[in-house]
Design a protein around this motif. Structure first.
Motif, PDB file in Angstrom:
ATOM      1  N   PRO A   1       4.018  13.563  -2.945  1.00 45.47           N
ATOM      2  CA  PRO A   1       4.290  13.541  -1.500  1.00 45.47           C
ATOM      3  C   PRO A   1       3.365  12.544  -0.787  1.00 45.47           C
ATOM      4  CG  PRO A   1       4.121  15.792  -2.295  1.00 45.47           C
ATOM      5  CD  PRO A   1       3.712  14.906  -3.422  1.00 45.47           C
ATOM      6  N   ARG A   2       3.953  11.636  -0.027  1.00 47.40           N
ATOM      7  CA  ARG A   2       3.157  10.594   0.620  1.00 47.40           C
ATOM      8  C   ARG A   2       2.202  11.123   1.682  1.00 47.40           C
ATOM      9  NH1 ARG A   2       6.637   6.054   2.727  1.00 47.40           N
ATOM     10  NH2 ARG A   2       7.914   7.793   3.330  1.00 47.40           N
ATOM     11  N   PRO A   3       2.554  12.142   2.485  1.00 51.08           N
ATOM     12  CA  PRO A   3       1.566  12.638   3.451  1.00 51.08           C
ATOM     13  C   PRO A   3       0.299  13.167   2.789  1.00 51.08           C
ATOM     14  CG  PRO A   3       3.742  13.408   4.047  1.00 51.08           C
ATOM     15  CD  PRO A   3       3.864  12.771   2.696  1.00 51.08           C
ATOM     16  N   VAL A   4       0.448  13.800   1.625  1.00 52.44           N
ATOM     17  CA  VAL A   4      -0.725  14.306   0.902  1.00 52.44           C
ATOM     18  C   VAL A   4      -1.574  13.135   0.428  1.00 52.44           C
ATOM     19  CG1 VAL A   4      -1.457  15.582  -1.144  1.00 52.44           C
ATOM     20  CG2 VAL A   4       0.469  16.400   0.217  1.00 52.44           C
ATOM     21  N   GLN A   5      -0.915  12.096  -0.092  1.00 56.42           N
ATOM     22  CA  GLN A   5      -1.646  10.912  -0.543  1.00 56.42           C
ATOM     23  C   GLN A   5      -2.342  10.215   0.619  1.00 56.42           C
ATOM     24  OE1 GLN A   5       0.402   8.151  -3.139  1.00 56.42           O
ATOM     25  NE2 GLN A   5       1.931   9.715  -3.603  1.00 56.42           N
ATOM     26  N   ALA A   6      -1.652  10.073   1.738  1.00 57.27           N
ATOM     27  CA  ALA A   6      -2.227   9.383   2.901  1.00 57.27           C
ATOM     28  C   ALA A   6      -3.438  10.130   3.428  1.00 57.27           C
ATOM     29  CB  ALA A   6      -1.182   9.227   3.996  1.00 57.27           C
ATOM     30  N   SER A   7      -3.334  11.442   3.492  1.00 59.14           N
ATOM     31  CA  SER A   7      -4.464  12.242   3.955  1.00 59.14           C
ATOM     32  C   SER A   7      -5.663  12.089   3.023  1.00 59.14           C
ATOM     33  CB  SER A   7      -4.048  13.707   4.045  1.00 59.14           C
ATOM     34  OG  SER A   7      -5.128  14.509   4.421  1.00 59.14           O
ATOM     35  N   ALA A   8      -5.407  12.120   1.720  1.00 60.84           N
ATOM     36  CA  ALA A   8      -6.492  11.954   0.752  1.00 60.84           C
ATOM     37  C   ALA A   8      -7.079  10.546   0.826  1.00 60.84           C
ATOM     38  CB  ALA A   8      -5.983  12.237  -0.656  1.00 60.84           C
ATOM     39  N   ALA A   9      -6.239   9.537   1.063  1.00 61.42           N
ATOM     40  CA  ALA A   9      -6.735   8.160   1.154  1.00 61.42           C
ATOM     41  C   ALA A   9      -7.640   7.978   2.369  1.00 61.42           C
ATOM     42  CB  ALA A   9      -5.554   7.188   1.230  1.00 61.42           C
ATOM     43  N   ILE A  10      -7.237   8.520   3.505  1.00 59.27           N
ATOM     44  CA  ILE A  10      -8.064   8.398   4.708  1.00 59.27           C
ATOM     45  C   ILE A  10      -9.371   9.147   4.526  1.00 59.27           C
ATOM     46  CG2 ILE A  10      -8.199   8.977   7.162  1.00 59.27           C
ATOM     47  CD1 ILE A  10      -5.172   8.442   7.317  1.00 59.27           C
TER      48      ILE A  10
ATOM     49  N   ARG B   1      -5.283   4.180  10.051  1.00 60.40           N
ATOM     50  CA  ARG B   1      -3.943   3.893   9.542  1.00 60.40           C
ATOM     51  C   ARG B   1      -4.032   3.729   8.029  1.00 60.40           C
ATOM     52  NH1 ARG B   1      -2.145  -1.545  11.437  1.00 60.40           N
ATOM     53  NH2 ARG B   1      -3.483  -2.222   9.758  1.00 60.40           N
ATOM     54  N   ALA B   2      -3.126   4.383   7.307  1.00 60.61           N
ATOM     55  CA  ALA B   2      -3.061   4.268   5.847  1.00 60.61           C
ATOM     56  C   ALA B   2      -1.713   3.673   5.472  1.00 60.61           C
ATOM     57  CB  ALA B   2      -3.239   5.630   5.195  1.00 60.61           C
ATOM     58  N   THR B   3      -1.761   2.588   4.688  1.00 62.18           N
ATOM     59  CA  THR B   3      -0.545   1.914   4.230  1.00 62.18           C
ATOM     60  C   THR B   3      -0.574   1.854   2.714  1.00 62.18           C
ATOM     61  OG1 THR B   3      -0.630   0.540   6.212  1.00 62.18           O
ATOM     62  CG2 THR B   3       0.837  -0.172   4.451  1.00 62.18           C
ATOM     63  N   ARG B   4       0.493   2.309   2.069  1.00 62.69           N
ATOM     64  CA  ARG B   4       0.535   2.344   0.610  1.00 62.69           C
ATOM     65  C   ARG B   4       1.041   1.026   0.060  1.00 62.69           C
ATOM     66  NH1 ARG B   4       3.981   6.613  -2.823  1.00 62.69           N
ATOM     67  NH2 ARG B   4       5.590   5.057  -2.548  1.00 62.69           N
ATOM     68  N   ASP B   5       0.378   0.547  -0.992  1.00 64.25           N
ATOM     69  CA  ASP B   5       0.843  -0.623  -1.725  1.00 64.25           C
ATOM     70  C   ASP B   5       2.023  -0.178  -2.583  1.00 64.25           C
ATOM     71  OD1 ASP B   5       1.112  -3.034  -3.062  1.00 64.25           O
ATOM     72  OD2 ASP B   5      -0.511  -2.610  -4.464  1.00 64.25           O
ATOM     73  N   MET B   6       3.110  -0.899  -2.496  1.00 64.91           N
ATOM     74  CA  MET B   6       4.316  -0.487  -3.208  1.00 64.91           C
ATOM     75  C   MET B   6       4.279  -0.808  -4.693  1.00 64.91           C
ATOM     76  SD  MET B   6       6.098   1.162  -1.248  1.00 64.91           S
ATOM     77  CE  MET B   6       6.082   1.548   0.466  1.00 64.91           C
ATOM     78  N   ASN B   7       3.197  -1.378  -5.194  1.00 62.93           N
ATOM     79  CA  ASN B   7       3.023  -1.655  -6.623  1.00 62.93           C
ATOM     80  C   ASN B   7       4.187  -2.488  -7.147  1.00 62.93           C
ATOM     81  OD1 ASN B   7       1.760  -1.607  -9.089  1.00 62.93           O
ATOM     82  ND2 ASN B   7       2.554   0.390  -9.677  1.00 62.93           N
ATOM     83  N   ASN B   8       4.633  -3.441  -6.343  1.00 64.12           N
ATOM     84  CA  ASN B   8       5.748  -4.323  -6.696  1.00 64.12           C
ATOM     85  C   ASN B   8       6.995  -3.529  -7.094  1.00 64.12           C
ATOM     86  OD1 ASN B   8       4.160  -6.561  -6.228  1.00 64.12           O
ATOM     87  ND2 ASN B   8       3.381  -6.559  -8.317  1.00 64.12           N
ATOM     88  N   LEU B   9       7.149  -2.349  -6.491  1.00 65.98           N
ATOM     89  CA  LEU B   9       8.301  -1.478  -6.749  1.00 65.98           C
ATOM     90  C   LEU B   9       8.484  -1.214  -8.246  1.00 65.98           C
ATOM     91  CD1 LEU B   9      10.718  -2.978  -4.109  1.00 65.98           C
ATOM     92  CD2 LEU B   9       9.287  -0.961  -3.883  1.00 65.98           C
TER      93      LEU B   9
END
Length: 116
Positions: A74-83, A57-65
């Motif tokens: 794109p978040r799916p690309v980031q999530a895939s790279a993070a995992i 599971r990959a959860t992004r830190d929202m960086n305090n918005l």
């Protein structure tokens, strides 16, 4: 005098809550530690959630918005790279999905260890 069903159910639920630790999974909450990685200037927390099949599971830190952060990617690309970065394994793209909370789940395929 009528006794409401809710009044009878509440003590039973409280009793189950008191003995809930006997139903806990082995290893407790720290069975799968979380690992923080940085992908495209965003911080992701990656954690294994299942053994068979191996799912992360990959959860992004929202960086305090922060509105002045780096440009959106794109978040799916980031999530895939993070995992991939956290595990060292290849993410199986056809198994990736996102839940309503914005967490990404995906199976991974790790290279086989070389035979000695």
């Amino acid at each position: 005098m009528k006794i409401r069903a809710a009044l009878l159910v509440a003590p039973v639920l409280l009793g189950l809550g008191a003995c809930g630790d006997q139903f806990a999974l082995p290893g407790g909450q720290n069975a799968y530690p979380s690992k923080n990685v940085s992908v495209m200037s965003r911080t992701w927390a990656v954690r294994q959630v299942s053994d068979a099949p191996v799912v992360y599971r990959a959860t992004r830190d929202m960086n305090n918005l922060n509105p002045f952060g780096p440009p959106a990617r794109p978040r799916p690309v980031q999530a895939s790279a993070a995992i991939s970065q956290a595990t060292g394994c290849r993410v199986l793209g056809n198994t990736m999905y996102e839940n309503i909370s914005g967490q990404f789940f995906a199976q991974v395929q790790c290279p086989a260890a070389p035979a000695s």
